[in-house]
Design a protein around this motif. Sequence first.
Motif, short mmCIF file in Angstrom:
data_model
loop_
_atom_site.label_atom_id
_atom_site.label_comp_id
_atom_site.label_asym_id
_atom_site.label_seq_id
_atom_site.Cartn_x
_atom_site.Cartn_y
_atom_site.Cartn_z
N ILE A 306 0.84 -1.21 0.00
CA ILE A 306 0.00 0.00 0.00
C ILE A 306 0.87 1.25 0.00
CG2 ILE A 306 -1.66 1.30 1.41
CD1 ILE A 306 -2.81 -1.46 2.25
N HIS A 307 1.94 1.22 0.79
CA HIS A 307 2.88 2.35 0.86
C HIS A 307 3.55 2.58 -0.50
CE1 HIS A 307 6.32 4.58 2.81
NE2 HIS A 307 6.96 4.08 1.76
N GLU A 308 4.06 1.52 -1.10
CA GLU A 308 4.76 1.66 -2.39
C GLU A 308 3.81 2.14 -3.48
OE1 GLU A 308 7.88 1.73 -2.77
OE2 GLU A 308 8.29 1.06 -0.74
N THR A 309 2.57 1.69 -3.43
CA THR A 309 1.58 2.16 -4.40
C THR A 309 1.33 3.65 -4.20
OG1 THR A 309 0.64 -0.05 -4.51
CG2 THR A 309 -0.76 1.76 -5.27
N GLY A 310 1.44 4.11 -2.93
CA GLY A 310 1.35 5.56 -2.67
C GLY A 310 2.43 6.31 -3.44
N HIS A 311 3.66 5.80 -3.45
CA HIS A 311 4.72 6.44 -4.24
C HIS A 311 4.38 6.42 -5.72
CE1 HIS A 311 7.39 6.96 -0.93
NE2 HIS A 311 7.66 5.68 -0.76
N PHE A 312 3.85 5.29 -6.18
CA PHE A 312 3.45 5.17 -7.59
C PHE A 312 2.52 6.33 -7.97
CE2 PHE A 312 0.26 3.74 -10.63
CZ PHE A 312 1.03 3.25 -11.67
N ARG A 316 4.97 11.43 -1.58
CA ARG A 316 6.31 11.40 -1.02
C ARG A 316 6.26 10.90 0.42
NH1 ARG A 316 10.03 14.62 -3.64
NH2 ARG A 316 9.21 15.70 -5.47
N HIS A 317 7.43 10.55 0.96
CA HIS A 317 7.48 10.25 2.39
C HIS A 317 7.08 11.50 3.17
CE1 HIS A 317 10.54 6.88 1.46
NE2 HIS A 317 9.32 6.37 1.65
N THR A 318 6.41 11.30 4.29
CA THR A 318 6.04 12.43 5.14
C THR A 318 7.29 13.16 5.62
OG1 THR A 318 5.90 10.82 6.93
CG2 THR A 318 3.82 11.54 5.92
N PRO A 368 14.60 4.32 -7.71
CA PRO A 368 13.49 3.76 -6.94
C PRO A 368 13.38 4.37 -5.55
CG PRO A 368 15.32 2.24 -6.94
CD PRO A 368 15.71 3.37 -7.84
N THR A 369 12.18 4.36 -5.04
CA THR A 369 11.95 4.79 -3.67
C THR A 369 11.76 3.53 -2.84
OG1 THR A 369 10.79 6.63 -4.63
CG2 THR A 369 10.56 6.34 -2.28
N LEU A 370 12.57 3.39 -1.80
CA LEU A 370 12.64 2.13 -1.06
C LEU A 370 11.86 2.23 0.25
CD1 LEU A 370 16.51 1.81 -1.29
CD2 LEU A 370 14.87 0.83 -2.87
N ARG A 371 11.40 1.09 0.72
CA ARG A 371 10.85 1.06 2.07
C ARG A 371 11.52 -0.06 2.84
NH1 ARG A 371 5.12 -0.66 4.77
NH2 ARG A 371 4.92 1.13 6.11
N GLY A 372 11.91 0.21 4.06
CA GLY A 372 12.60 -0.83 4.81
C GLY A 372 12.39 -0.72 6.29
ZN LIG Z 1 8.63 4.74 0.79
#
Ligand SMILES: [Zn+2]
Length: 419
Positions: A306-312, A316-318, A368-372
């Motif tokens: 859901i978060h990555e689709t937000g970037h799509f 942006r990150h808060t 790419p925008t990463l989440r970790g």
């Molecule tokens: Zn992210």
Amino acid sequence: MREKILYMLLALLVAGFWGCAEEETGEPVILPRTLSPYVLYPNDLANNDSASAHVAEGLQLLVHPKVSYTLSFEKDPNIEDAPVLQLFRLGEMVSEGRVSTSHVRTLEPKLEGSRYVYEFLCEELDRNTWVTTLVLDGELYKGTTRWARLAAEGPYSDTLSLNLIVVGKVDFLDSFMNENLFAELLLTNFRTYYSSIVIDTLYVRYAHEHPTLGSKYPANEPWVAGRSSDDMFVTELGGWPEPKLKNALDILLVHRIEADWVLGYSLLYGSNLQGGTGSTVVIGAYNKTPSGEEGVPYTSMISTAIHETGHFFGLRHTTATLADFEVDMDYSNYEDGFTDTPYCKDLLTSGLLKSRGGKPVSDFARLPTLRGRFATAFDMNSCPDSHNMMFPAVNEDGVDGFTEQQLEHIRKNLRVYPH
Ligand SMILES: [Zn+2]
């Protein structure tokens, strides 16, 4: 690679110059002397100081077909006359070191309050990058162009379907979990969190059953994105060749991603629902760690999707991470620009999440925008945004979801992306 490509574009654009005057405005068509690396995205509200500073020469605009745009910026109080806006299409790489460019149009502004406003409709057949110049009195405009914005209104529907594409052998940490149950939970959660749009259907497909590429993705081998093939986005699996799966978002589920602590990624403004670059969001069922790997709870996998689709959709990150600053090359974009999402000063100064672990993924060098997960201890609860879906790291205490402004941004940009 990235620098080389930009250099080639520079060389090309320096060479180009049209001396002929345009009939309507009387100004000559002037290409930028240099192509700036800065991009202005549709409906982006971040500060974008660097992009704003380049409107007169070489700013890139991400544009989609049949969408109406309004480019605006603050009038320079010291210069009375208004510049015309010239737009150029940045085409495909036609051979080593050469890219096609062409003049699209020249526009005069309206003055609204203290801002110059230029309106245009994109008549491209596909999404594209346009490049700007501002011209006044036969030369490039020398005035300031602060607070540039690209507002976009598209004609497409606010309904979205999802394809969950299982790549290779995927095991879940949770023993009761399987692909079909995961798909069901993913759909339910997308419907809950993406409440400003309609989430229609979710289809599950297996890469090994792909009609033309299936043999490259054996069902019994774990796929490690970024290692099993050079393309960390596994782009060729986007745009599944089956009519009812077209025009949907492709979420790729892999065993894991070849970067420590990274759970998923996408392109900021991936903005492509039709296959090709920017059309895939990647999530992993396992997490690479410095000493091996560990399973990811299914709840974190779902929130990552859901978060990555937000970037799509261009969220942006808060609070920006150092890796985000690498994407934009703009330190003014330390938060997302929404007034209903706080940001975290402590996180900005902590230096966390700085490793990138990726490579440029296209000719236009978008990263790419990463989440970790945080590799070191950090008290997320000291951050006022730690429960927002677009906080840059997984919060296993749970998330509240998106704010109203984030939801409105998602709806607006879904209508901008052809589908
Ligand atoms: Zn992210």
